[in-house]
Design a protein around this motif. Structure first.
Motif, mmCIF file in Angstrom:
data_model
loop_
_atom_site.group_PDB
_atom_site.id
_atom_site.type_symbol
_atom_site.label_atom_id
_atom_site.label_comp_id
_atom_site.label_asym_id
_atom_site.label_seq_id
_atom_site.Cartn_x
_atom_site.Cartn_y
_atom_site.Cartn_z
ATOM 1 N N UNK A 108 50.856 41.559 34.412
ATOM 2 C CA UNK A 108 50.827 42.819 35.151
ATOM 3 C C UNK A 108 49.390 43.297 35.107
ATOM 4 N N UNK A 109 48.887 43.813 36.216
ATOM 5 C CA UNK A 109 47.493 44.262 36.275
ATOM 6 C C UNK A 109 47.411 45.731 36.649
ATOM 7 N N UNK A 110 46.501 46.418 35.980
ATOM 8 C CA UNK A 110 46.097 47.765 36.370
ATOM 9 C C UNK A 110 44.738 47.599 37.024
ATOM 10 N N UNK A 111 44.566 48.174 38.204
ATOM 11 C CA UNK A 111 43.322 47.995 38.948
ATOM 12 C C UNK A 111 42.767 49.365 39.336
ATOM 13 N N UNK A 112 41.483 49.551 39.089
ATOM 14 C CA UNK A 112 40.791 50.751 39.502
ATOM 15 C C UNK A 112 39.739 50.327 40.518
ATOM 16 N N UNK A 113 39.816 50.877 41.730
ATOM 17 C CA UNK A 113 38.883 50.519 42.802
ATOM 18 C C UNK A 113 37.921 51.680 43.007
ATOM 19 N N UNK A 114 36.620 51.356 43.036
ATOM 20 C CA UNK A 114 35.606 52.396 43.187
ATOM 21 C C UNK A 114 34.397 51.843 43.935
ATOM 22 N N UNK A 115 33.655 52.739 44.533
ATOM 23 C CA UNK A 115 32.370 52.340 45.125
ATOM 24 C C UNK A 115 31.256 52.426 44.084
ATOM 25 N N UNK A 116 31.584 52.966 42.915
ATOM 26 C CA UNK A 116 30.603 53.103 41.844
ATOM 27 C C UNK A 116 30.714 51.923 40.891
ATOM 28 N N UNK A 117 29.589 51.518 40.337
ATOM 29 C CA UNK A 117 29.559 50.384 39.420
ATOM 30 C C UNK A 117 29.419 50.882 37.981
ATOM 31 N N UNK A 118 30.538 51.282 37.381
ATOM 32 C CA UNK A 118 30.573 51.768 36.008
ATOM 33 C C UNK A 118 31.648 51.014 35.234
ATOM 34 N N UNK A 119 31.432 49.745 34.961
ATOM 35 C CA UNK A 119 32.498 48.945 34.353
ATOM 36 C C UNK A 119 32.990 49.459 33.001
ATOM 37 N N UNK A 120 32.120 49.983 32.157
ATOM 38 C CA UNK A 120 32.567 50.446 30.838
ATOM 39 C C UNK A 120 33.399 51.726 30.932
ATOM 40 N N UNK A 121 33.014 52.611 31.838
ATOM 41 C CA UNK A 121 33.805 53.831 32.044
ATOM 42 C C UNK A 121 35.179 53.458 32.595
ATOM 43 N N UNK A 122 35.200 52.531 33.555
ATOM 44 C CA UNK A 122 36.472 52.125 34.160
ATOM 45 C C UNK A 122 37.339 51.356 33.162
ATOM 46 N N UNK A 123 36.713 50.592 32.286
ATOM 47 C CA UNK A 123 37.468 49.892 31.237
ATOM 48 C C UNK A 123 38.149 50.917 30.329
ATOM 49 N N UNK A 124 37.429 51.976 29.967
ATOM 50 C CA UNK A 124 38.000 53.031 29.118
ATOM 51 C C UNK A 124 39.146 53.748 29.841
ATOM 52 N N UNK A 125 38.988 54.022 31.118
ATOM 53 C CA UNK A 125 40.048 54.682 31.901
ATOM 54 C C UNK A 125 41.295 53.807 31.967
ATOM 55 N N UNK A 126 41.111 52.524 32.259
ATOM 56 C CA UNK A 126 42.251 51.607 32.327
ATOM 57 C C UNK A 126 42.902 51.445 30.955
ATOM 58 N N UNK A 127 42.088 51.454 29.897
ATOM 59 C CA UNK A 127 42.627 51.381 28.543
ATOM 60 C C UNK A 127 43.505 52.579 28.222
#
Length: 160
Positions: A108-127
């Motif tokens: 199962x995947x959680x996906x966050x799509x953005x035009x911004x390149x903030x992988x660590x912030x998005x990793x924390x959000x998905x976590x």
């Protein structure tokens, strides 16, 4: 059956496209680079980023957190039952039912799509979303995601 399946979007937020941000079609094809395959063991969650480019050369950063859940809805068809009683074999009738809770895990995947390149912030959000989902915390996922979408992200290189 085949060892590889197809991905399917179960839930998305927002449910309808925003005027300036259409939902990337076929995103489920990019969530599992190795294919959608069942596993006999629970695998550790993995995180990666895929960069998609649309027709207008706009980049969309798709941060993916994949984890494995126990799958209990696998169907068994025409199961033939044989019961042994003493030295005699008693033939049972054909039945249709669920596989007993043998451990089979589905990705199962959680996906966050953005035009911004903030992988660590998005990793924390998905976590955070993953933790709320897995631990069945008393928080609505829709409310959590709406709160995350309303957060201001600091400029790159600026103060935290």
């Amino acid at each position: 059956g085949p060892t590889e399946g197809l991905g399917k979007i179960i839930q998305r937020f927002p449910q309808k496209d925003w005027e300036d941000t259409p939902f990337p079609q076929g995103i489920e094809l990019f969530c599992q680079p190795g294919g959608w395959q069942l596993s006999k063991e629970r695998k550790q969650p993995t995180f990666f980023v895929v960069v998609l480019t649309d027709i207008d050369s706009e980049r969309h950063y798709c941060s993916c957190l994949t984890f494995y859940e126990a799958e209990i809805n696998l169907q068994v068809r025409d199961l033939h039952v044989s019961v042994f009683k003493g030295a005699k074999e008693i033939e049972g009738e054909e039945e249709s039912g669920l596989i007993p809770p043998a451990e089979v895990f589905a990705p199962k995947s959680l996906v966050l799509v953005s035009r911004l390149d903030y992988p660590e912030i998005f990793r924390a959000c998905l976590g955070l979303i993953y933790t709320v989902y897995v631990d069945s915390l008393n928080v609505s996922l829709e409310t959590l995601i709406a709160n995350l979408c309303s957060c201001l992200v600091p400029a790159s290189g600026g103060s935290q």
